[in-house]
Design a protein around this motif. Sequence first.
Motif, PDB file in Angstrom:
ATOM      1  N   TYR A  17       0.870  -1.181   0.000  1.00  0.00           N
ATOM      2  CA  TYR A  17       0.000   0.000   0.000  1.00  0.00           C
ATOM      3  C   TYR A  17       0.904   1.228   0.000  1.00  0.00           C
ATOM      4  O   TYR A  17       1.160   1.830   1.041  1.00  0.00           O
ATOM      5  CB  TYR A  17      -0.916   0.007   1.229  1.00  0.00           C
ATOM      6  N   ARG A  57      -3.472   2.873  10.365  1.00  0.00           N
ATOM      7  CA  ARG A  57      -4.788   2.812   9.722  1.00  0.00           C
ATOM      8  C   ARG A  57      -5.703   3.876  10.312  1.00  0.00           C
ATOM      9  O   ARG A  57      -5.389   4.468  11.354  1.00  0.00           O
ATOM     10  CB  ARG A  57      -5.385   1.422   9.911  1.00  0.00           C
ATOM     11  N   LYS A  61     -10.573   1.798  12.892  1.00  0.00           N
ATOM     12  CA  LYS A  61     -10.704   0.751  11.878  1.00  0.00           C
ATOM     13  C   LYS A  61     -10.064  -0.528  12.393  1.00  0.00           C
ATOM     14  O   LYS A  61      -8.922  -0.520  12.859  1.00  0.00           O
ATOM     15  CB  LYS A  61     -10.042   1.180  10.570  1.00  0.00           C
ATOM     16  N   GLU A  65      -6.660  -5.789   6.353  1.00  0.00           N
ATOM     17  CA  GLU A  65      -6.510  -4.713   5.375  1.00  0.00           C
ATOM     18  C   GLU A  65      -7.026  -5.177   4.023  1.00  0.00           C
ATOM     19  O   GLU A  65      -6.687  -6.258   3.545  1.00  0.00           O
ATOM     20  CB  GLU A  65      -5.044  -4.298   5.275  1.00  0.00           C
ATOM     21  N   PHE A  69      -7.588  -0.155   1.068  1.00  0.00           N
ATOM     22  CA  PHE A  69      -7.107   0.398   2.334  1.00  0.00           C
ATOM     23  C   PHE A  69      -6.275   1.646   2.068  1.00  0.00           C
ATOM     24  O   PHE A  69      -5.448   1.681   1.154  1.00  0.00           O
ATOM     25  CB  PHE A  69      -6.281  -0.659   3.061  1.00  0.00           C
ATOM     26  N   TYR A  71      -3.919   4.676   4.241  1.00  0.00           N
ATOM     27  CA  TYR A  71      -3.374   5.188   5.496  1.00  0.00           C
ATOM     28  C   TYR A  71      -3.838   6.626   5.694  1.00  0.00           C
ATOM     29  O   TYR A  71      -3.816   7.440   4.757  1.00  0.00           O
ATOM     30  CB  TYR A  71      -1.846   5.142   5.491  1.00  0.00           C
TER      31      TYR A  71
END
Length: 375
Positions: A17, A57, A61, A65, A69, A71
């Motif tokens: 991510y 996160r 939450k 993930e 997702f 950040y």
Amino acid sequence: MADTSNPSFPPQAEDKYPVFLRNGQQVRVNDHVYCSPSWTVRDGTPYSVARIMEFLRPEGKTGAEGESFHYTRVRLAWYYRPSDVSDRPVNDSRLLLAAIYSEVCDINQIRAKCHVVHRDKISDLAGWKKRPDRFYFNRLFDPYIKKEFEVIPSIDIRNIPEDVRNTLICRYEYVVAEKEVIPDLTDSIRLCQSCDEWCPSPDSVQCDRCKNYFHMRCVQPPLLAKPSRGYGWTCAPCSRRHEEEVDSREVRHNTPGSRPPHLKSNAPAPRGRGRPRKDRNQAEKEENMTVKHFKMWPFRYFGQYTVAEDTLDPEDLIFCRAATRVGPKYQPTYPDYGSVHQGPDEERGEDKTIEVLSALHDFTSAEFDEGILIP
């Protein structure tokens, strides 16, 4: 590089991510960045420099993930400017103070990337400061005890037990300590001449003649305290040898005007001020140099108030410490007033234990009968 010692941050999660800033730069864990909150909550500082410790996160939450997702928060380890913590003028705008202090901020407060390197890792400081977005540090500021400490590479520490030294080098890149204890830490390891074990500075004494170290408990008779300032101490063999020299009249005193022998210092050699080298490849290696982190921190305190064996415990606190303030010097002692009136079968708070120190007005029996009331 991600810190795998922290269970809340999965390894290489930023690759799965990726996080990109508004200017298109990708940021990772342990990258140094500019952080600037909105003007409504800013204290007037245009920007602050920090290191990314972990991406978090969204608040609240839970669960696994997913592919969608994102950040929203980030934990940052802050750096201070010298002018933020002291009134002394500092003309070097690239000099920073590290800190063992972190905060969770909104990820939108990150503006751009920068580079922060320890002074000993930079071979050409003048050339480093000419490049944009380059900073350096060599000291640490503790915001809780309001004190500055020296920061040195952990590999430079030698006067500690071998297992403790290997643990520091394996876990941390730097060590934080007071300036006055740096020469003792960087000196060769000191072993007791009697028991051949490590001599920590608070519990050892050095002979003024042979320069050997002894535990205060290993000498005969044991020393209860170190010699006062300005006085020296000699071991038994040196004292006996000196007495024999005095008896045989072989002692030679220094003549007036003779210089004492130069003592070797353990302080690091001063850095030369030569012409700066324009080596761009070397500069790129320095800014991309790998730094060891243990539980997201590259340094820990190992100074005057540290127990060396506690360093082996991975849960030991890494924060800076000061002298303890427990004892009659800092805590007042109050007399026990209750013990004067309290008997064996009485409890504090009853009528028998109350002592009337003063009274504004005492009513007589006639006043009570007439019902006189004082407003």
